[in-house]
Design a protein around this motif. Structure first.
Motif, PDB file in Angstrom:
ATOM      1  N   THR A 127       0.338  -1.258   0.178  1.00 57.99           N
ATOM      2  CA  THR A 127      -0.125  -0.017   0.450  1.00 57.99           C
ATOM      3  C   THR A 127       0.756   1.316  -0.337  1.00 57.99           C
ATOM      4  OG1 THR A 127      -1.597  -1.038   1.542  1.00 57.99           O
ATOM      5  CG2 THR A 127      -1.245   1.205   1.048  1.00 57.99           C
ATOM      6  N   THR A 128       0.435   2.101  -1.060  1.00 58.85           N
ATOM      7  CA  THR A 128       1.161   2.990  -0.869  1.00 58.85           C
ATOM      8  C   THR A 128       0.798   4.446  -0.224  1.00 58.85           C
ATOM      9  OG1 THR A 128      -0.122   4.551  -2.704  1.00 58.85           O
ATOM     10  CG2 THR A 128       2.176   3.126  -3.945  1.00 58.85           C
ATOM     11  N   SER A 129       1.641   5.388   0.341  1.00 55.25           N
ATOM     12  CA  SER A 129       1.273   6.421   1.329  1.00 55.25           C
ATOM     13  C   SER A 129       2.200   7.499   0.620  1.00 55.25           C
ATOM     14  CB  SER A 129       2.278   5.912   2.611  1.00 55.25           C
ATOM     15  OG  SER A 129       4.053   5.751   2.684  1.00 55.25           O
ATOM     16  N   PRO A 130       1.688   8.717   1.560  1.00 56.44           N
ATOM     17  CA  PRO A 130       2.278   9.744   0.456  1.00 56.44           C
ATOM     18  C   PRO A 130       3.518  10.371   0.399  1.00 56.44           C
ATOM     19  CG  PRO A 130       0.587   9.978   1.901  1.00 56.44           C
ATOM     20  CD  PRO A 130       0.660   9.003   1.668  1.00 56.44           C
ATOM     21  N   THR A 131       4.211  10.701  -0.645  1.00 53.40           N
ATOM     22  CA  THR A 131       5.715  11.670  -0.325  1.00 53.40           C
ATOM     23  C   THR A 131       6.184  12.816   0.145  1.00 53.40           C
ATOM     24  OG1 THR A 131       5.134  12.335  -2.678  1.00 53.40           O
ATOM     25  CG2 THR A 131       6.125   9.554  -2.642  1.00 53.40           C
ATOM     26  N   ASP A 132       7.181  13.164   0.079  1.00 58.97           N
ATOM     27  CA  ASP A 132       7.071  14.373   1.218  1.00 58.97           C
ATOM     28  C   ASP A 132       7.823  15.272  -0.116  1.00 58.97           C
ATOM     29  OD1 ASP A 132       8.000  13.558   3.823  1.00 58.97           O
ATOM     30  OD2 ASP A 132       9.093  12.100   3.489  1.00 58.97           O
ATOM     31  N   ALA A 133       7.217  17.015   0.473  1.00 57.65           N
ATOM     32  CA  ALA A 133       7.217  18.127  -0.657  1.00 57.65           C
ATOM     33  C   ALA A 133       8.653  18.524  -0.098  1.00 57.65           C
ATOM     34  CB  ALA A 133       6.344  19.292  -0.806  1.00 57.65           C
ATOM     35  N   MET A 134       9.607  18.160  -1.826  1.00 59.04           N
ATOM     36  CA  MET A 134      10.682  18.784  -0.834  1.00 59.04           C
ATOM     37  C   MET A 134      11.559  20.213  -1.106  1.00 59.04           C
ATOM     38  SD  MET A 134      13.415  15.994  -2.781  1.00 59.04           S
ATOM     39  CE  MET A 134      14.979  17.132  -1.710  1.00 59.04           C
ATOM     40  N   PRO A 135      11.641  21.125  -0.325  1.00 57.83           N
ATOM     41  CA  PRO A 135      12.262  22.168  -0.500  1.00 57.83           C
ATOM     42  C   PRO A 135      12.119  22.295  -2.160  1.00 57.83           C
ATOM     43  CG  PRO A 135      13.374  22.234   1.095  1.00 57.83           C
ATOM     44  CD  PRO A 135      12.771  20.649   1.354  1.00 57.83           C
ATOM     45  N   ALA A 136      11.737  24.122  -2.525  1.00 56.89           N
ATOM     46  CA  ALA A 136      12.410  23.678  -4.058  1.00 56.89           C
ATOM     47  C   ALA A 136      13.304  24.730  -4.346  1.00 56.89           C
ATOM     48  CB  ALA A 136      11.403  25.723  -4.685  1.00 56.89           C
ATOM     49  N   ASN A 137      13.723  24.899  -3.455  1.00 50.45           N
ATOM     50  CA  ASN A 137      15.570  25.738  -4.242  1.00 50.45           C
ATOM     51  C   ASN A 137      16.059  24.285  -3.884  1.00 50.45           C
ATOM     52  OD1 ASN A 137      15.367  25.155  -1.503  1.00 50.45           O
ATOM     53  ND2 ASN A 137      16.800  26.131  -0.588  1.00 50.45           N
ATOM     54  N   ILE A 138      16.493  22.529  -3.705  1.00 45.34           N
ATOM     55  CA  ILE A 138      16.825  21.639  -3.861  1.00 45.34           C
ATOM     56  C   ILE A 138      15.987  20.612  -3.799  1.00 45.34           C
ATOM     57  CG2 ILE A 138      18.132  22.029  -1.720  1.00 45.34           C
ATOM     58  CD1 ILE A 138      16.304  20.492   0.324  1.00 45.34           C
ATOM     59  N   ALA A 139      15.126  20.533  -4.712  1.00 49.01           N
ATOM     60  CA  ALA A 139      14.361  19.560  -5.499  1.00 49.01           C
ATOM     61  C   ALA A 139      15.059  18.878  -6.746  1.00 49.01           C
ATOM     62  CB  ALA A 139      12.997  20.171  -6.048  1.00 49.01           C
ATOM     63  N   GLU A 140      15.487  17.504  -6.232  1.00 52.75           N
ATOM     64  CA  GLU A 140      15.901  16.947  -6.837  1.00 52.75           C
ATOM     65  C   GLU A 140      15.134  15.548  -7.834  1.00 52.75           C
ATOM     66  OE1 GLU A 140      18.756  17.519  -7.737  1.00 52.75           O
ATOM     67  OE2 GLU A 140      19.343  18.570  -6.217  1.00 52.75           O
ATOM     68  N   THR A 141      14.950  15.007  -9.292  1.00 52.20           N
ATOM     69  CA  THR A 141      13.593  14.464  -9.523  1.00 52.20           C
ATOM     70  C   THR A 141      14.499  13.025 -10.107  1.00 52.20           C
ATOM     71  OG1 THR A 141      14.708  14.974 -11.915  1.00 52.20           O
ATOM     72  CG2 THR A 141      12.607  16.473 -10.759  1.00 52.20           C
ATOM     73  N   LEU A 142      13.783  11.889  -9.898  1.00 54.21           N
ATOM     74  CA  LEU A 142      14.025  10.308 -10.438  1.00 54.21           C
ATOM     75  C   LEU A 142      12.877   9.568 -11.144  1.00 54.21           C
ATOM     76  CD1 LEU A 142      13.485   8.100  -7.750  1.00 54.21           C
ATOM     77  CD2 LEU A 142      14.863   9.582  -6.822  1.00 54.21           C
ATOM     78  N   THR A 143      13.427   8.982 -11.538  1.00 52.44           N
ATOM     79  CA  THR A 143      11.927   8.167 -12.028  1.00 52.44           C
ATOM     80  C   THR A 143      11.825   6.276 -11.824  1.00 52.44           C
ATOM     81  OG1 THR A 143      12.105   9.352 -14.156  1.00 52.44           O
ATOM     82  CG2 THR A 143      11.477   7.779 -14.725  1.00 52.44           C
ATOM     83  N   VAL A 144      10.944   5.499 -11.885  1.00 50.71           N
ATOM     84  CA  VAL A 144      10.680   4.992 -11.352  1.00 50.71           C
ATOM     85  C   VAL A 144      10.005   4.422 -12.977  1.00 50.71           C
ATOM     86  CG1 VAL A 144      10.000   2.775  -9.589  1.00 50.71           C
ATOM     87  CG2 VAL A 144      10.473   4.909  -9.165  1.00 50.71           C
ATOM     88  N   GLN A 145      10.780   3.116 -13.517  1.00 56.52           N
ATOM     89  CA  GLN A 145      10.364   3.046 -14.999  1.00 56.52           C
ATOM     90  C   GLN A 145       9.441   2.306 -14.816  1.00 56.52           C
ATOM     91  OE1 GLN A 145      13.784   2.574 -17.344  1.00 56.52           O
ATOM     92  NE2 GLN A 145      13.498   4.688 -18.343  1.00 56.52           N
ATOM     93  N   GLU A 146       9.002   2.057 -15.636  1.00 61.01           N
ATOM     94  CA  GLU A 146       8.087   0.660 -16.191  1.00 61.01           C
ATOM     95  C   GLU A 146       8.434  -0.613 -16.249  1.00 61.01           C
ATOM     96  OE1 GLU A 146       5.207  -0.312 -19.678  1.00 61.01           O
ATOM     97  OE2 GLU A 146       5.056   1.462 -19.180  1.00 61.01           O
ATOM     98  N   LYS A 147       7.669  -1.250 -15.138  1.00 57.90           N
ATOM     99  CA  LYS A 147       8.669  -2.592 -15.135  1.00 57.90           C
ATOM    100  C   LYS A 147       8.707  -3.364 -17.059  1.00 57.90           C
ATOM    101  CE  LYS A 147       6.749  -5.241 -11.384  1.00 57.90           C
ATOM    102  NZ  LYS A 147       6.049  -5.965 -11.119  1.00 57.90           N
ATOM    103  N   VAL A 148      10.173  -3.615 -16.702  1.00 57.72           N
ATOM    104  CA  VAL A 148      10.135  -4.382 -17.873  1.00 57.72           C
ATOM    105  C   VAL A 148       9.641  -5.807 -17.766  1.00 57.72           C
ATOM    106  CG1 VAL A 148      11.893  -5.619 -19.723  1.00 57.72           C
ATOM    107  CG2 VAL A 148      12.253  -3.383 -17.816  1.00 57.72           C
ATOM    108  N   TYR A 149       9.763  -6.564 -18.892  1.00 57.81           N
ATOM    109  CA  TYR A 149       8.946  -7.524 -19.177  1.00 57.81           C
ATOM    110  C   TYR A 149       9.666  -8.785 -18.529  1.00 57.81           C
ATOM    111  CZ  TYR A 149      13.119  -9.208 -21.903  1.00 57.81           C
ATOM    112  OH  TYR A 149      14.762  -9.578 -22.013  1.00 57.81           O
ATOM    113  N   ASP A 150      10.522  -9.217 -18.442  1.00 57.81           N
ATOM    114  CA  ASP A 150      11.378  -9.818 -16.822  1.00 57.81           C
ATOM    115  C   ASP A 150      11.120  -9.817 -15.742  1.00 57.81           C
ATOM    116  OD1 ASP A 150      13.467  -7.610 -16.569  1.00 57.81           O
ATOM    117  OD2 ASP A 150      14.610  -9.276 -17.051  1.00 57.81           O
ATOM    118  N   GLY A 151      10.518  -8.969 -15.088  1.00 57.50           N
ATOM    119  CA  GLY A 151       9.979  -8.066 -14.214  1.00 57.50           C
ATOM    120  C   GLY A 151      10.901  -7.060 -13.488  1.00 57.50           C
TER     121      GLY A 151
END
Length: 151
Positions: A50-74
């Motif tokens: 069960t997911t839960s809310p994430t934290d809002a980082m301050p705008a001056n240090i906001a970083e990004t990352l991507t959790v990509q779609e699961k590939v065919y092999d899992g």
């Protein structure tokens, strides 16, 4: 005459020092106590999907990352996209809560383009990403379900 001026001047100087707070003993140079704890709540118990809310980082240090779609092999690629203040990041920890109950934690590098590939299941898994800054504060920046789809 000078004695009558010197005594009030000395008292005034002592009062100014006391009110300025300069009487405490300084700690070691260059150290400060970082904030303790985390900006986010506690980690999920027992591998919950069960997911839960994430934290809002301050705008001056906001970083990004991507959790990509699961590939065919899992497998699930997680990529750090960087940001303006990525040099302030101490660690990026990715936790995979697999549908079979296993919990796997991996660390991503802090350079743009660094990635980790998690071995998920061929069911719906959960990916949670925590970013710890140099000052000790930890932010939960992603909490997503990664479903398996037949390609």
């Amino acid at each position: 005459m000078q004695d009558t001026i010197a005594l009030p001047l000395t008292l005034l100087l002592c009062a100014a020092i006391l009110f300025a707070g300069c009487t405490g003993s300084p700690g070691p140079a260059g150290t400060s106590s970082p904030p303790t704890g985390t900006a986010s709540g506690s980690a999920p118990a027992g591998g919950s999907l069960t997911t839960s809310p994430t934290d809002a980082m301050p705008a001056n240090i906001a970083e990004t990352l991507t959790v990509q779609e699961k590939v065919y092999d899992g497998t699930i690629p997680v990529i750090f996209n960087g940001g303006m203040e990525q040099n302030l990041i101490a660690a990026i920890n990715v936790t995979l809560y697999r549908a079979d109950g296993q919990i796997v934690t991996r660390t991503i590098g802090t350079k743009k383009g660094d990635e980790v590939i998690l071995q998920g299941t061929k069911q719906t898994d959960r990916v949670v990403v925590y970013m710890t800054m140099m000052n000790g504060v930890t932010y939960k920046v992603a909490d997503v379900l990664s479903p398996y789809t037949v390609h």
